[in-house]
Design a protein around this motif. Structure first.
Motif, PDB file in Angstrom:
ATOM      1  N   ASP A 110      -6.638   3.161  38.819  1.00 34.70           N
ATOM      2  CA  ASP A 110      -7.726   2.182  38.844  1.00 34.70           C
ATOM      3  C   ASP A 110      -9.032   2.934  39.066  1.00 34.70           C
ATOM      4  N   MET A 111     -10.106   2.366  38.566  1.00 31.84           N
ATOM      5  CA  MET A 111     -11.386   3.023  38.805  1.00 31.84           C
ATOM      6  C   MET A 111     -11.779   2.809  40.263  1.00 31.84           C
ATOM      7  N   LYS A 112     -12.229   3.869  40.898  1.00 34.48           N
ATOM      8  CA  LYS A 112     -12.600   3.792  42.315  1.00 34.48           C
ATOM      9  C   LYS A 112     -14.114   3.713  42.437  1.00 34.48           C
ATOM     10  N   SER A 113     -14.558   3.100  43.517  1.00 30.05           N
ATOM     11  CA  SER A 113     -15.992   3.156  43.805  1.00 30.05           C
ATOM     12  C   SER A 113     -16.278   4.538  44.401  1.00 30.05           C
ATOM     13  N   LYS A 114     -17.523   4.872  44.541  1.00 30.05           N
ATOM     14  CA  LYS A 114     -17.921   6.201  45.003  1.00 30.05           C
ATOM     15  C   LYS A 114     -17.313   6.537  46.365  1.00 30.05           C
ATOM     16  N   SER A 115     -17.201   5.546  47.224  1.00 33.10           N
ATOM     17  CA  SER A 115     -16.746   5.813  48.597  1.00 33.10           C
ATOM     18  C   SER A 115     -15.216   5.885  48.722  1.00 33.10           C
ATOM     19  N   GLU A 116     -14.509   5.386  47.712  1.00 29.34           N
ATOM     20  CA  GLU A 116     -13.048   5.389  47.808  1.00 29.34           C
ATOM     21  C   GLU A 116     -12.474   6.751  47.427  1.00 29.34           C
ATOM     22  N   SER A 117     -11.386   7.132  48.090  1.00 28.64           N
ATOM     23  CA  SER A 117     -10.782   8.420  47.727  1.00 28.64           C
ATOM     24  C   SER A 117      -9.938   8.228  46.461  1.00 28.64           C
ATOM     25  N   TYR A 118      -9.824   9.305  45.712  1.00 31.03           N
ATOM     26  CA  TYR A 118      -9.143   9.235  44.427  1.00 31.03           C
ATOM     27  C   TYR A 118      -7.715   9.720  44.566  1.00 31.03           C
ATOM     28  N   GLU A 119      -6.771   8.839  44.345  1.00 33.20           N
ATOM     29  CA  GLU A 119      -5.366   9.261  44.403  1.00 33.20           C
ATOM     30  C   GLU A 119      -4.840   9.327  42.978  1.00 33.20           C
TER      31      GLU A 119
END
Ligand SMILES: Cc1cc2nc3c(=O)[nH]c(=O)nc-3n(C[C@H](O)[C@H](O)[C@H](O)COP(=O)(O)O)c2cc1C
Length: 204
Positions: A110-119
């Motif tokens: 899923d696309m993450k917002s800037k603050s979310e970590s990327y898994e």
């Protein structure tokens, strides 16, 4: 084990097609299933940047792209062939790679917002073997080669090497003479040996 070859040249019987087919023939001799595809036979437009694939988890443009995408997903890897057109891959191959790379990313993520970590959960092409085969008359093979590599290395692919870059040299005036490029064919012989070697290790 299945490897597909995409020919990004509009000339079906040109040098790129010849060298992609040559590579697939060597792979067939090793017992690897292959499929050759001329992209010119498909109606595929460019990415429109609609971002609808982020939610839809596939490209929503209604043309023949999904036919190629599904073949790419169902394979263990692909040989991506393009002539050098002003030192670049052809628009046809670029259209396929733009749409495949972008929609393939949202396949499992899923696309993450800037603050979310990327898994990273992988994408449509994770672990697939990819090699460019590029052709030019005089110069530009390596730029085109690099463009394809940049796509593959941002799409979680594995890149088999060879004794030199997998490039062909064409004669003047649109000559279709790749069959005379003995050095180019030797490079592809070794490339296909490496495909076989890696595929066997991966399939153990
Ligand atoms: C629009 C166009 C642009 C080209 N640009 C280059 C180039 O930048 N460098 C080069 O060496 N050859 C260039 N060529 C020659 C082709 O790369 C060469 O003819 C090649 O064999 C074409 O591939 P194909 O036989 O698979 O169609 C160009 C040809 C065309 C039609």
């Amino acid at each position: 084990m299945k490897i597909i070859g995409l020919n990004g040249s509009p000339r079906k019987n040109g040098n790129t097609g010849y060298l992609v087919k040559y590579s697939l023939d060597r792979l067939s001799e090793k017992g690897i299933e292959t499929e050759y595809i001329d992209l010119i036979d498909y109606n595929i437009g460019q990415c429109t940047g609609c971002y609808k694939c982020v939610e839809a988890k596939k490209c929503v443009i209604n043309d023949e792209f999904m036919k190629i995408f599904e073949k790419m997903v169902d394979s263990d890897g692909f040989i991506l062939g393009s002539p050098s057109y002003h030192s670049s891959m052809t628009p046809m191959l670029k259209a396929v790679l733009d749409r495949a790379g972008f929609s393939g990313r949202w396949y499992a993520n899923d696309m993450k917002s800037k603050s979310e970590s990327y898994e990273w959960k992988g994408n449509a092409f994770s672990g697939k073997l990819v090699a460019p085969v590029t052709v030019a008359r005089r110069a530009g093979q390596n730029f085109t080669f690099a463009q394809i590599l940049l796509w593959a290395t941002a799409n979680d692919c594995i890149i088999p090497g060879s004794t030199y870059w997998n490039v062909g040299v064409a004669g003047k005036g649109g000559a279709m003479d790749a069959d005379e490029d003995e050095e180019g064919k030797g490079i592809l012989d070794h490339l296909t040996n490496n495909f076989e070697y890696i595929l066997k290790k991966l399939k153990k």
